[in-house]
Write a protein that holds these residues in place. Structure first.
Motif, PDB file in Angstrom:
ATOM      1  N   LYS A 275       6.592   6.130   9.249  1.00  0.00           N
ATOM      2  CA  LYS A 275       7.729   5.595   9.990  1.00  0.00           C
ATOM      3  C   LYS A 275       7.830   4.095   9.734  1.00  0.00           C
ATOM      4  O   LYS A 275       6.833   3.436   9.406  1.00  0.00           O
TER       5      LYS A 275
ATOM      6  N   ASP B  17       8.235  11.191  16.428  1.00  0.00           N
ATOM      7  CA  ASP B  17       9.591  11.459  16.910  1.00  0.00           C
ATOM      8  C   ASP B  17       9.576  11.819  18.393  1.00  0.00           C
ATOM      9  O   ASP B  17      10.417  11.365  19.172  1.00  0.00           O
TER      10      ASP B  17
ATOM     11  N   ASP C 223       8.717   8.818  20.594  1.00  0.00           N
ATOM     12  CA  ASP C 223       9.883   7.951  20.697  1.00  0.00           C
ATOM     13  C   ASP C 223      10.924   8.555  21.633  1.00  0.00           C
ATOM     14  O   ASP C 223      11.570   7.860  22.418  1.00  0.00           O
TER      15      ASP C 223
ATOM     16  N   GLY D 100      10.181   6.328  24.569  1.00  0.00           N
ATOM     17  CA  GLY D 100      10.824   5.157  23.988  1.00  0.00           C
ATOM     18  C   GLY D 100      11.873   4.566  24.903  1.00  0.00           C
ATOM     19  O   GLY D 100      12.172   5.083  25.985  1.00  0.00           O
TER      20      GLY D 100
ATOM     21  N   TYR E  85       6.747   0.969  23.974  1.00  0.00           N
ATOM     22  CA  TYR E  85       7.038  -0.312  23.336  1.00  0.00           C
ATOM     23  C   TYR E  85       6.974  -1.482  24.319  1.00  0.00           C
ATOM     24  O   TYR E  85       7.176  -2.626  23.924  1.00  0.00           O
TER      25      TYR E  85
ATOM     26  N   GLY F 148      11.943   0.917  18.561  1.00  0.00           N
ATOM     27  CA  GLY F 148      12.007   2.302  18.126  1.00  0.00           C
ATOM     28  C   GLY F 148      11.453   2.477  16.730  1.00  0.00           C
ATOM     29  O   GLY F 148      10.980   1.531  16.099  1.00  0.00           O
ATOM     30  N   LEU F 149      11.515   3.721  16.252  1.00  0.00           N
ATOM     31  CA  LEU F 149      11.011   4.073  14.931  1.00  0.00           C
ATOM     32  C   LEU F 149      12.135   4.682  14.108  1.00  0.00           C
ATOM     33  O   LEU F 149      13.067   5.279  14.650  1.00  0.00           O
TER      34      LEU F 149
END
Length: 335
Positions: free
Chosen positions: A23, A237, A240, A244, A259, A276-277
């Motif tokens: 990522k 995923d 997040d 996230g 985060y 985010g990623l």
């Protein structure tokens, strides 16, 4: 577990340690320090007819923060575009070493920084470096730490302050402080743009159109060809999605944002600029992520390293829990 900053030894992590990006980390767009923004600077005095295009850099003396770092790769990509270095040449040390008459690219002689196997004597890429302290009356160094006066972005600006050098490839983060330390004025420098023109005026305020690269600042790495790579992608995923910034309140399992600072401590699993990623692919929504993928495409073709394909595992809560207990503990490395 720290992230890998793209702007340090990107090629070293990808090649020497056989890692690939799972990522890319998206950061706050309003913070210019959240991205790696690379520019080429030449001395304003040299732009009056001597250096106006990348072709004019052949046989000149160059300063890089580190061999194989983001600035080094950004120059190579531009050199391929301008056809001043052959795009079929995968020996990144020889290609740059033979193009310039001398350089300081700290780490060029270190096995840990080797990009591809090469018999080229890369001493020329360290010929301009200067040790902070002379040892045994030797004035030679290629160290990739601060015992080398020209290591890092601040070191590259110090290198450019040397009357014998011609160009420096550096990131813009903190550049004014680096200029002050080197006793240089911003008006002493002018950017040489990726489109092979000079910036309209002297100074270090470089428009995006003139940058050699503007890419994401951090990446999540895993072992290349690891059988769990696709599952790790799905794990991230899910993390997040559930934890996230964009997770809906009703969707959150617990009130935990991965985060955010924890107990007033920032930069834990991710730096506090992360939001985010995203995927390391040409289809990434984030422009800097797409730029990253394009920047490293030549390296991938040379070394045969390819990023893992996302989305081949089942996306459900039970796989999330299982992977969280196994992958993070035993197989997952976050640089």
């Amino acid at each position: 577990m720290p992230q890998c900053k793209v702007n340090t030894s990107s090629l070293k992590f990808h090649r020497h340690y056989k890692l690939s990006a799972v990522k890319l980390v998206q950061n706050l767009r309003g913070n210019s320090n959240s991205f790696s923004r690379v520019a080429a600077f030449v001395k304003e005095s040299a732009t009056q007819g001597n250096i106006t295009r990348f072709e004019n850099l052949r046989g000149k003396k160059a300063c890089f923060p580190e061999f194989g770092g983001i600035s080094y790769v950004a120059f190579l990509r531009t050199a391929h575009e301008r056809s001043i270095i052959s795009s079929s040449d995968c020996d990144y040390a020889r290609a740059v070493g033979e193009f310039f008459d001398g350089a300081c690219a700290p780490g060029a002689l270190a096995a840990s920084h080797e990009i591809v196997q090469s018999s080229y004597n890369a001493t020329n890429l360290c010929s301009l470096c200067k040790p902070a302290v002379n040892v045994n009356d030797s004035n030679f160094t290629c160290a990739f730490d601060y015992t080398n006066m020209y290591y890092g972005n601040n070191g590259s600006i110090n290198c450019l302050a040397d009357p014998t050098t011609d160009v420096a490839f550096v990131e813009l983060d903190g550049i004014q402080a680096h200029l002050d330390a080197a006793k240089l004025q911003a008006s002493d420098l002018r950017a040489l743009c990726r489109d092979n023109t000079l910036a309209p005026s002297a100074g270090v305020q470089v428009p995006d159109s003139c940058l050699l690269a503007s890419v994401v600042d951090s990446e999540v790495l895993a072992r290349r060809n690891d059988p769990l790579a696709n599952s790790l992608n799905v794990l991230l995923d899910n993390l997040d999605s559930y934890f996230g910034y964009n997770a809906a309140n009703a969707k959150q399992l617990i009130n935990l944002e991965i985060y955010s600072p924890f107990d007033k401590v920032s930069d834990l699993l991710f730096r506090n600029t992360a939001i985010g990623l995203t995927e390391p692919s040409d289809n990434a929504i984030n422009a800097e992520a797409r730029n990253y993928n394009e920047l490293f495409r030549h390296l991938e073709s040379c070394t045969g390293s390819t990023p893992p394909l996302p989305g081949l595992a089942t996306k459900n809560f039970f796989s999330l829990v299982t992977l969280l207990g196994t992958a993070l503990i035993t197989r997952f490395v976050l640089y």
